[in-house]
Enzyme design. Sequence first.
Site, PDB file in Angstrom:
ATOM      1  N   CYS A  78       0.860  -1.141   0.044  1.00 40.92           N
ATOM      2  CA  CYS A  78      -0.086  -0.208  -0.132  1.00 40.92           C
ATOM      3  C   CYS A  78       0.954   1.311   0.167  1.00 40.92           C
ATOM      4  O   CYS A  78       1.800   1.326   0.583  1.00 40.92           O
ATOM      5  CB  CYS A  78      -0.883   0.088   1.114  1.00 40.92           C
ATOM      6  SG  CYS A  78      -2.406  -0.980   1.009  1.00 40.92           S
ATOM      7  N   HIS A  79       0.510   2.284  -0.804  1.00 42.78           N
ATOM      8  CA  HIS A  79       1.008   3.706  -0.768  1.00 42.78           C
ATOM      9  C   HIS A  79       1.026   4.375   0.772  1.00 42.78           C
ATOM     10  O   HIS A  79      -0.342   4.008   1.037  1.00 42.78           O
ATOM     11  CB  HIS A  79       0.739   4.397  -1.953  1.00 42.78           C
ATOM     12  CG  HIS A  79       0.939   3.965  -3.375  1.00 42.78           C
ATOM     13  ND1 HIS A  79       0.296   3.097  -3.824  1.00 42.78           N
ATOM     14  CD2 HIS A  79       2.087   4.080  -3.978  1.00 42.78           C
ATOM     15  CE1 HIS A  79       0.887   2.470  -5.055  1.00 42.78           C
ATOM     16  NE2 HIS A  79       1.910   3.122  -5.206  1.00 42.78           N
ATOM     17  N   MET A 113      -8.101   0.226   1.122  1.00 43.46           N
ATOM     18  CA  MET A 113      -7.440  -0.564   2.132  1.00 43.46           C
ATOM     19  C   MET A 113      -7.681   0.221   3.516  1.00 43.46           C
ATOM     20  O   MET A 113      -7.843  -0.419   4.389  1.00 43.46           O
ATOM     21  CB  MET A 113      -6.230  -0.707   1.658  1.00 43.46           C
ATOM     22  CG  MET A 113      -6.192  -1.753   0.335  1.00 43.46           C
ATOM     23  SD  MET A 113      -6.927  -3.266   0.745  1.00 43.46           S
ATOM     24  CE  MET A 113      -6.304  -3.997   1.995  1.00 43.46           C
ATOM     25  N   GLU A 114      -7.525   1.471   3.453  1.00 41.47           N
ATOM     26  CA  GLU A 114      -7.644   2.335   4.781  1.00 41.47           C
ATOM     27  C   GLU A 114      -8.903   2.116   5.266  1.00 41.47           C
ATOM     28  O   GLU A 114      -9.020   2.102   6.310  1.00 41.47           O
ATOM     29  CB  GLU A 114      -7.412   3.744   4.337  1.00 41.47           C
ATOM     30  CG  GLU A 114      -5.757   4.198   4.173  1.00 41.47           C
ATOM     31  CD  GLU A 114      -5.062   3.454   2.768  1.00 41.47           C
ATOM     32  OE1 GLU A 114      -4.167   3.588   2.682  1.00 41.47           O
ATOM     33  OE2 GLU A 114      -6.116   3.313   1.997  1.00 41.47           O
ATOM     34  N   ASP A 128     -11.833  -7.728  21.402  1.00 41.33           N
ATOM     35  CA  ASP A 128     -10.770  -7.534  22.459  1.00 41.33           C
ATOM     36  C   ASP A 128     -11.332  -7.128  23.761  1.00 41.33           C
ATOM     37  O   ASP A 128     -11.156  -7.716  24.823  1.00 41.33           O
ATOM     38  CB  ASP A 128      -9.378  -6.878  22.197  1.00 41.33           C
ATOM     39  CG  ASP A 128      -8.571  -6.673  23.111  1.00 41.33           C
ATOM     40  OD1 ASP A 128      -8.156  -7.955  23.672  1.00 41.33           O
ATOM     41  OD2 ASP A 128      -8.274  -5.903  23.793  1.00 41.33           O
TER      42      ASP A 128
END
Length: 157
Positions: A78-79, A113-114, A128
């Site tokens: 990824c950039h 992707m972000e 969690d």
Amino acid sequence: MSEFSHLNAEGNPAMIDVGAKTISRRTARARSVVTLGPEIMQHLIGTDISTKKGPVFQTAIIAGTMAAKRTDDLIPLCHSLGLDNCQITITTEGDDAIVSCLVSTEGKTGVEMEALVGASVAALTIYDMCKAFSHDIVIKETKLMEKTGGKRDFHRE
């Protein structure tokens, strides 16, 4: 059929060269669905679940935002992107927590992707923080819901 974009001519992993692309407004929204079940949802007070670790959804929003900003550290090809905006919302429907991550930037490459990383890490943070109540938590799906900018827009209901 399209070729894989992150392979060079020799078939080795390679970052895409976006140098010749023009800058445009890029947005993406991803969603993760976390099934918490009635045992955990009984702890929902107002719009959040309180635990010894703190407020679950507020903490997940911060974690997802931090992760979206560091996507290039997590996904090898990824950039690095300076995000203009990252908004994470968490709502509940029945026994599910619905995480939505909307990301935008002005750049040469998309922010899918972000958005996916932001939604995923927020969902993992919910897991969690709630696992002390029950381990019967399921992160059912994480998917891209829409993107704009670049070669083609995408939208899913």
